[in-house]
Design an enzyme around this catalytic site. Structure first.
Site, mmCIF file in Angstrom:
data_model
loop_
_atom_site.group_PDB
_atom_site.id
_atom_site.type_symbol
_atom_site.label_atom_id
_atom_site.label_comp_id
_atom_site.label_asym_id
_atom_site.label_seq_id
_atom_site.Cartn_x
_atom_site.Cartn_y
_atom_site.Cartn_z
ATOM 1 N N HIS A 148 34.029 46.429 69.069
ATOM 2 C CA HIS A 148 35.307 45.862 69.517
ATOM 3 C C HIS A 148 35.982 45.141 68.354
ATOM 4 C CE1 HIS A 148 34.251 47.043 73.419
ATOM 5 N NE2 HIS A 148 34.036 45.886 74.018
ATOM 6 N N CYS A 164 31.905 40.320 76.230
ATOM 7 C CA CYS A 164 31.738 40.779 74.845
ATOM 8 C C CYS A 164 32.866 40.297 73.930
ATOM 9 C CB CYS A 164 31.631 42.305 74.807
ATOM 10 S SG CYS A 164 32.878 43.154 75.801
#
Length: 338
Positions: free
Chosen positions: A234, A126
């Protein structure tokens, strides 16, 4: 078009179903797959209730594409079986990412590498995905020499257990721990296991995957990955040294014109990317774009993305969209939407 989602009951699997539906991917038959303990469980896709089936039954169904999000050991065992049955597997685990015979794909960066012979395609980590989407157009213009990245990764990156631990701590409940320390009201500079060099596996994933995706082993990269008490999304502080000098205005224009990127950068208005604003979105957001005044040809930027979507599910679906659009599966071209 038969599409299987392997690991359909997990956070990323459920997000894959949501993304397939939202992006109107051409699914004629959806095949929901999970571990034996979840067989028979009901999930809803496009308003229709569907039952979860076993791995073995899913292989027999011979889907055109299988989106995997079931962990590395499951992928190592079952992805080849699906591939042998003629299915193209897009795998979200780390199992195949650094295999020299498997492509590691972010569609905005290197989808043009794909061919009909690629039956197992790796979906990157990710944190790597959101960073390389931003790095690629800058590398093409200025050529990157070195990257220093610090990540601020949400608890959803650990799945249900990470989210549950934070919410349990927040409400004073005792529950299963996903982390070796409390995460609420804390940050933990430790994601995945520590390796012999005292970096974590997550940090080395960013290093090695970035080089592979960018197709440049000469880029020097160092990373520190940190878990933060944020439910989803994130963030990354990235320092980039280039071979060539740049103008900040040109950098911003390049990023604004690049696929899959939204620039949010107005310091005078306190405008910059934040995880809460990226939630539920497929784009990568970039801001705090400024020159590093400590050395030449160096840039500081801040990158944010929804880790369950662009960092996992959406990237996998975008790979599938590319395969269909280029007739690499399914036999005839379709429409690409990313």
């Amino acid at each position: 078009m038969k599409i299987a989602v392997v690991g359909a009951t997990g956070l990323v699997g459920r997000t894959m179903l949501k993304v397939l539906e939202e992006r109107d991917f051409p699914v004629d038959t959806i095949i929901l797959v999970a571990s034996e303990k979840s067989v028979g469980m009901e999930l809803v896709f496009k308003g229709k209730t569907c039952n979860v089936i076993s791995m073995a039954d899913a292989v027999k169904a011979k889907p055109d594409i299988a989106l995997f999000s079931a962990g590395g050991s499951v992928s190592l065992e079952w992805a080849p079986k699906f591939a042998e049955a003629g299915t193209t597997v897009i795998d979200n685990s780390s199992a195949w990412r650094m295999d020299k015979n498997k492509k590691l794909i972010v569609p905005e960066v290197n989808a043009n590498m794909l061919t009909p012979a690629d039956k197992i395609i790796a979906n990157p980590n990710c944190s790597t995905i959101q960073m390389v989407v931003v790095l690629k157009p800058l590398h093409e213009k200025y050529k990157i020499k070195r990257i220093v990245v610090s990540t601020y990764q949400s608890v959803s990156g650990t799945g249900h257990k990470g989210v549950s631990q934070m919410m349990d701590e927040r409400t004073g409940k005792t529950g299963v721990k996903a982390y070796p320390h409390d995460i609420d009201m804390n940050v933990i500079p430790h994601i995945d296991v520590f390796l012999e060099n005292d970096y974590t596996k997550e940090e080395m994933k960013i290093v090695n995957e970035t080089k592979k995706i960018m197709g440049d082993e000469n880029i020097r990269i160092t990373a520190t990955t940190v878990r933060v008490p944020v439910k989803g999304g994130h963030s990354e502080a990235v320092n980039i040294e280039f071979e060539k000098d740049f103008k900040i205005g040109d950098v911003k224009n390049i990023l604004r014109q690049s696929q899959g990127i939204i620039v949010v950068d107005e310091p005078s208005k306190n405008s910059y990317p934040m995880p809460k604003d990226a939630e539920g979105k497929d784009e990568v957001f970039v801001g705090r774009i400024r020159r590093d005044e400590s050395q030449p040809n160096t840039l500081n930027i801040w990158i944010v993305a929804d880790n369950l979507r662009k960092g996992a599910a959406t990237n996998a679906v975008q790979i599938a969209e590319y395969l269909v659009e280029k007739a690499l599966v399914g036999g005839k071209p379709g429409k690409i939407t990313y």
